[in-house]
Design a protein around this motif. Structure first.
Motif, short mmCIF file in Angstrom:
data_model
loop_
_atom_site.label_atom_id
_atom_site.label_comp_id
_atom_site.label_asym_id
_atom_site.label_seq_id
_atom_site.Cartn_x
_atom_site.Cartn_y
_atom_site.Cartn_z
N TRP A 43 0.82 -1.21 0.00
CA TRP A 43 0.00 0.00 0.00
C TRP A 43 0.85 1.27 0.00
O TRP A 43 0.38 2.35 -0.37
N ARG A 44 2.14 1.12 0.40
CA ARG A 44 3.02 2.29 0.47
C ARG A 44 3.46 2.77 -0.92
O ARG A 44 3.81 3.95 -1.09
N ILE A 45 3.47 1.89 -1.88
CA ILE A 45 4.00 2.23 -3.21
C ILE A 45 3.27 3.43 -3.84
O ILE A 45 3.92 4.36 -4.33
N PRO A 46 1.94 3.46 -3.88
CA PRO A 46 1.26 4.62 -4.45
C PRO A 46 1.61 5.93 -3.77
O PRO A 46 1.72 6.97 -4.43
N PHE A 47 1.82 5.90 -2.44
CA PHE A 47 2.18 7.12 -1.72
C PHE A 47 3.60 7.57 -2.08
O PHE A 47 3.87 8.76 -2.26
N LEU A 48 4.53 6.62 -2.21
CA LEU A 48 5.91 6.96 -2.53
C LEU A 48 6.05 7.50 -3.95
O LEU A 48 6.93 8.31 -4.24
N LEU A 49 5.17 7.06 -4.85
CA LEU A 49 5.20 7.56 -6.23
C LEU A 49 4.89 9.05 -6.32
O LEU A 49 5.16 9.68 -7.34
N SER A 50 4.38 9.62 -5.25
CA SER A 50 4.07 11.05 -5.24
C SER A 50 5.31 11.89 -5.49
O SER A 50 5.22 13.00 -6.04
N PHE A 51 6.49 11.39 -5.12
CA PHE A 51 7.73 12.14 -5.35
C PHE A 51 7.96 12.37 -6.84
O PHE A 51 8.30 13.48 -7.27
#
Length: 434
Positions: free
Chosen positions: A186-194
């Protein structure tokens, strides 16, 4: 030789792309709050308590939005719209990346949800000034007769960002086992924000500031507006604009956030059904929002807002009836009915009216205050209140339908009391006064 004018300005397209990348962050949190965060940050023997706790953090972001909106609005009225859009992008993207790095409740206990709330507040501060800045930058670059169309297209950016967020969330979830997804996927979509934030900065570097703001500065110099000036010059338009902002919040967050939770917990459908429906509804917004913006230019924002609000009030019960069917196609039609057709009439007309309702030197502050206060009171609390009302109604959503219907009717009444602000009406009024 006069240069041909473009109906949709370059600044509109550039600011909308930036808004899409930025709104990815806010939409992603809404999806995760309904489907993942209860299990990661709010584990409980009673799943309903976890959902309510997670939706409460969703509301916290909205409570921060008026504060961020006023601060960014005051600075935007003093230093320009463009500069503030870089600030909002930084706040939202940094918060999302850090959410993706947060340890879970199982790792650090109570500190995990506390840190989540802090980051959600920072995200809310950025979101409070984002949409208004993009909408005003687009509107103030446009000709008067195309102002509603250009102002409304900022909402297309919200839709595109939501599509990207939902699609990425759905894709990552679909490619992993449930255990792996809840553990770290679930963390991957949030990290893609960079990555998206870098793209957003590059795109917004190419946009100049608003011609109206630039002309105002050239005429009077940089004016330090005071918060009190907004009430003195806005008068009754401020509370009426707050009422006008009710329906866009109800028609947005009931289907896009609470409906996902309702489908999973009350109807028992798989999470992909609601996610696919949100993607379909948002893709259709690429057509319906500009169309509603064009209609606002043609007939005025007031009638379009009133029609959308009353239609939503009438259709809430059929909406939940269609969700209860559990049939994917019917559920998707329900989401399109409320989240696309009704909502987009309200979003486009709101943008059209707000962009001309207040004087330039106080416009950013007035728009963010009136819009974000309502967003905090109505939009941020709506999923939580809806979940509580469903429980109060014995698992049936009829109380939610009544609550949302009354809110939309209040919006229609407030809109009816506002003066018309479309270009054609203003020209006719000026001709009469002469």
């Amino acid at each position: 030789m006069a240069q041909p004018t473009r109906r949709i300005k370059h600044a509109t397209l550039a600011s909308t792309v930036g808004t899409a990348l930025e709104w990815y962050d806010f939409s992603l949190y809404g999806t995760a709050a309904a489907l993942v965060l209860p299990k990661v940050f709010f584990p409980s023997d009673d799943p309903a308590i976890g959902v309510l706790s997670s939706l409460a953090t969703f509301a916290v972001g909205f409570l921060a939005r008026p504060i961020g909106g006023v601060i960014i609005g005051l600075l935007g009225d003093r230093f320009g719209r463009r500069q503030m859009l870089f600030v909002t992008l930084l706040l939202m993207s940094a918060s999302s990346v850090l959410i993706g790095c947060l340890p879970s409740h199982a790792t650090i206990g109570l500190l995990a949800p506390i840190l989540l709330v802090v980051l959600r507040v920072l995200q809310g501060l950025g979101a409070g000034g984002e949409y208004a800045g993009a909408m005003l930058l687009s509107a103030e670059h446009a000709q008067a007769k195309h102002r509603g169309l250009n102002a409304s297209i900022a909402s297309v950016g919200n839709a595109v960002g939501s599509v990207i967020a939902t699609a990425v969330f759905f894709l990552v979830q679909g490619l992993m086992s449930d255990a792996a997804f809840l553990s770290w996927g679930w963390r991957i979509p949030f990290l893609l924000s960079f990555v998206l934030a870098v793209a957003g900065f590059v795109i917004r570097m190419k946009v100049t500031d608003s011609p109206e703001f630039t002309a105002a500065v050239a005429e009077r110099g940089v004016v330090r507006g005071r918060f009190a000036d907004m009430f003195a010059e806005g008068g009754r338009r401020i509370p009426l604009a707050m009422l006008m902002s009710i329906a866009p919040n109800v028609l947005s967050y009931l289907p896009s956030v609470y409906a996902l939770s309702y489908l999973a917990t009350s109807v028992g459908t798989a999470s992909w059904v609601g996610l696919v429906g949100i993607i379909i509804a948002n893709l259709l917004k690429l057509i319906t929002i500009p169309t509603a913006g064009w209609l606002s230019d043609r007939f005025g924002g007031k009638p379009i807002m009133i029609i959308g609000s009353i239609a939503g009030a009438v259709l809430f019960y059929p909406f939940f009836f269609m969700l209860d069917s559990g049939t994917p196609v019917i559920i998707w039609a329900a989401l399109v009915m409320i989240f696309t057709l009704c909502c987009d009439m309200s979003l486009a007309s709101q943008a059209s009216m707000l962009s001309m309702l207040f004087p330039v030197r106080l416009r950013y502050t007035s728009v963010t205050f009136s819009r974000e206060i309502t967003g905090a009171i109505v939009g941020g609390t709506l999923p939580l209140v809806a979940a509580w009302l469903t429980g109060l109604g014995g698992g049936q959503p009829w109380l939610v339908c009544v609550y949302c219907g009354v809110l939309c009717l209040l919006c229609a009444a407030g809109t009816a009391a506002l003066p018309r602000t479309d270009a054609h009406q203003l020209e006719r009024d000026a001709a009469v006064s002469r």
